[in-house]
Motif scaffolding. Sequence first.
Motif, PDB file in Angstrom:
ATOM      1  N   TYR A  32      14.174  17.799 -16.968  1.00  0.00           N
ATOM      2  CA  TYR A  32      14.190  17.228 -15.617  1.00  0.00           C
ATOM      3  C   TYR A  32      15.383  16.281 -15.457  1.00  0.00           C
ATOM      4  O   TYR A  32      15.832  15.654 -16.419  1.00  0.00           O
TER       5      TYR A  32
ATOM      6  N   TYR B  64      15.990  12.911 -12.992  1.00  0.00           N
ATOM      7  CA  TYR B  64      15.474  11.971 -12.029  1.00  0.00           C
ATOM      8  C   TYR B  64      16.584  11.000 -11.641  1.00  0.00           C
ATOM      9  O   TYR B  64      17.448  10.668 -12.453  1.00  0.00           O
TER      10      TYR B  64
ATOM     11  N   GLN C 238      17.059   7.091 -10.316  1.00  0.00           N
ATOM     12  CA  GLN C 238      16.394   5.809 -10.088  1.00  0.00           C
ATOM     13  C   GLN C 238      17.334   4.894  -9.328  1.00  0.00           C
ATOM     14  O   GLN C 238      18.419   4.565  -9.817  1.00  0.00           O
TER      15      GLN C 238
ATOM     16  N   SER D 252      18.332   1.402  -6.780  1.00  0.00           N
ATOM     17  CA  SER D 252      18.358  -0.045  -7.037  1.00  0.00           C
ATOM     18  C   SER D 252      16.992  -0.693  -6.866  1.00  0.00           C
ATOM     19  O   SER D 252      16.741  -1.770  -7.395  1.00  0.00           O
ATOM     20  N   LYS D 253      16.093  -0.043  -6.145  1.00  0.00           N
ATOM     21  CA  LYS D 253      14.730  -0.547  -5.983  1.00  0.00           C
ATOM     22  C   LYS D 253      13.797   0.001  -7.067  1.00  0.00           C
ATOM     23  O   LYS D 253      12.585  -0.202  -7.003  1.00  0.00           O
ATOM     24  N   LYS D 254      14.379   0.703  -8.016  1.00  0.00           N
ATOM     25  CA  LYS D 254      13.653   1.266  -9.165  1.00  0.00           C
ATOM     26  C   LYS D 254      12.776   2.459  -8.807  1.00  0.00           C
ATOM     27  O   LYS D 254      11.955   2.874  -9.620  1.00  0.00           O
ATOM     28  N   LEU D 255      12.952   3.008  -7.622  1.00  0.00           N
ATOM     29  CA  LEU D 255      12.189   4.202  -7.264  1.00  0.00           C
ATOM     30  C   LEU D 255      12.723   5.393  -8.046  1.00  0.00           C
ATOM     31  O   LEU D 255      13.931   5.616  -8.107  1.00  0.00           O
ATOM     32  N   LEU D 256      11.804   6.165  -8.620  1.00  0.00           N
ATOM     33  CA  LEU D 256      12.156   7.343  -9.417  1.00  0.00           C
ATOM     34  C   LEU D 256      11.906   8.590  -8.585  1.00  0.00           C
ATOM     35  O   LEU D 256      10.777   8.877  -8.214  1.00  0.00           O
TER      36      LEU D 256
ATOM     37  N   ILE E 176      12.466  12.777  -8.344  1.00  0.00           N
ATOM     38  CA  ILE E 176      12.861  13.979  -9.073  1.00  0.00           C
ATOM     39  C   ILE E 176      13.959  14.705  -8.307  1.00  0.00           C
ATOM     40  O   ILE E 176      13.936  14.778  -7.072  1.00  0.00           O
TER      41      ILE E 176
ATOM     42  N   SER F 169      14.216  20.409 -11.916  1.00  0.00           N
ATOM     43  CA  SER F 169      13.434  20.699 -13.090  1.00  0.00           C
ATOM     44  C   SER F 169      13.759  22.115 -13.542  1.00  0.00           C
ATOM     45  O   SER F 169      13.849  23.025 -12.719  1.00  0.00           O
TER      46      SER F 169
ATOM     47  N   GLU G  49      14.735  19.654  -5.538  1.00  0.00           N
ATOM     48  CA  GLU G  49      14.390  18.811  -4.408  1.00  0.00           C
ATOM     49  C   GLU G  49      15.557  18.730  -3.431  1.00  0.00           C
ATOM     50  O   GLU G  49      16.645  19.240  -3.696  1.00  0.00           O
TER      51      GLU G  49
ATOM     52  N   LEU H  73      18.244   9.682 -14.924  1.00  0.00           N
ATOM     53  CA  LEU H  73      17.391   9.804 -16.102  1.00  0.00           C
ATOM     54  C   LEU H  73      17.040  11.254 -16.363  1.00  0.00           C
ATOM     55  O   LEU H  73      16.584  11.971 -15.467  1.00  0.00           O
TER      56      LEU H  73
ATOM     57  N   LEU I 123       6.058  13.570 -20.443  1.00  0.00           N
ATOM     58  CA  LEU I 123       7.507  13.461 -20.272  1.00  0.00           C
ATOM     59  C   LEU I 123       8.090  12.482 -21.276  1.00  0.00           C
ATOM     60  O   LEU I 123       7.543  11.397 -21.489  1.00  0.00           O
TER      61      LEU I 123
ATOM     62  N   PHE J 266      11.720  10.519 -21.913  1.00  0.00           N
ATOM     63  CA  PHE J 266      12.944  10.201 -21.189  1.00  0.00           C
ATOM     64  C   PHE J 266      14.076   9.807 -22.126  1.00  0.00           C
ATOM     65  O   PHE J 266      13.860   9.217 -23.190  1.00  0.00           O
TER      66      PHE J 266
ATOM     67  N   ALA K 265      17.743   7.514 -22.329  1.00  0.00           N
ATOM     68  CA  ALA K 265      18.040   6.117 -21.999  1.00  0.00           C
ATOM     69  C   ALA K 265      18.703   5.964 -20.640  1.00  0.00           C
ATOM     70  O   ALA K 265      18.807   4.844 -20.128  1.00  0.00           O
TER      71      ALA K 265
END
Lengths: 110, 111
Positions: free
Chosen positions: B33, B35, B37, B39-43, B45, B48, B58, B90, B100, B102, B104
């Motif tokens: 996958y 992903y 992320q 600046s608001k830390k929303l992950l 996708i 895949s 997506e 990520l 999953l 991940f 780094a």
Amino acid sequence: GDQVEQSPSALSLHEGTSSALRCNFTTTTRSVQWFRQNSRGSLINLFYLASGTKENGRLKSAFDSKELYSTLHIRDAQLEDSGTYFCAAGPRTGGYKVVFGSGTRLLVSP
Amino acid sequence: ETAVFQTPNYHVTQVGNEVSFNCKQTLGHDTMYWYKQDSKKLLKIMFSYNNKQLIVNETVPRRFSPQSSDKAHLNLRIKSVEPEDSAVYLCASSTTGGTLYFGAGTRLSVL
């Protein structure tokens, strides 16, 4: 689309106290995963549940697939528990899409 | 011990340039996958792959293109970066439907 509603968005705890995080799912999900992201950005898997509960040390997670929610309980919080916690739903049967909640920023203070 | 390896760790570039990120997993997983992320830390996708086949794509801008040579590798190319592409990318892998793992992450800064 698939949604994962995570709460609270932020949480402050004193050392030794306990609390719970929650994720609600808008659609049926086959499994839930919980992760912690540390200050360096590393995402570590805490739990994978297809049903029921799992426990690891001071952490315990539960998944109710019928009621569409999952919880993560943190007992006797320690400073090193600080970080951002994410839940993730899925994939659904036959699918490959794992959808994340918006995260809970946990700060544990002395 | 990290078993999903991403390179580079950081990349700074200018608007309009092309960048490529690499991801390799040594876990023997069949699904990988990407992903993003923010600046608001929303992950969120992006893509895949299962056994080198694109399964999830997506709604991402067409300047993003994933590339998989085998099931252990999944790279990401951004043809002409925009400022909003600044984020942490990520990479993760899993067995089909499994946990999953991940890497780094690669932090991209677009000037």
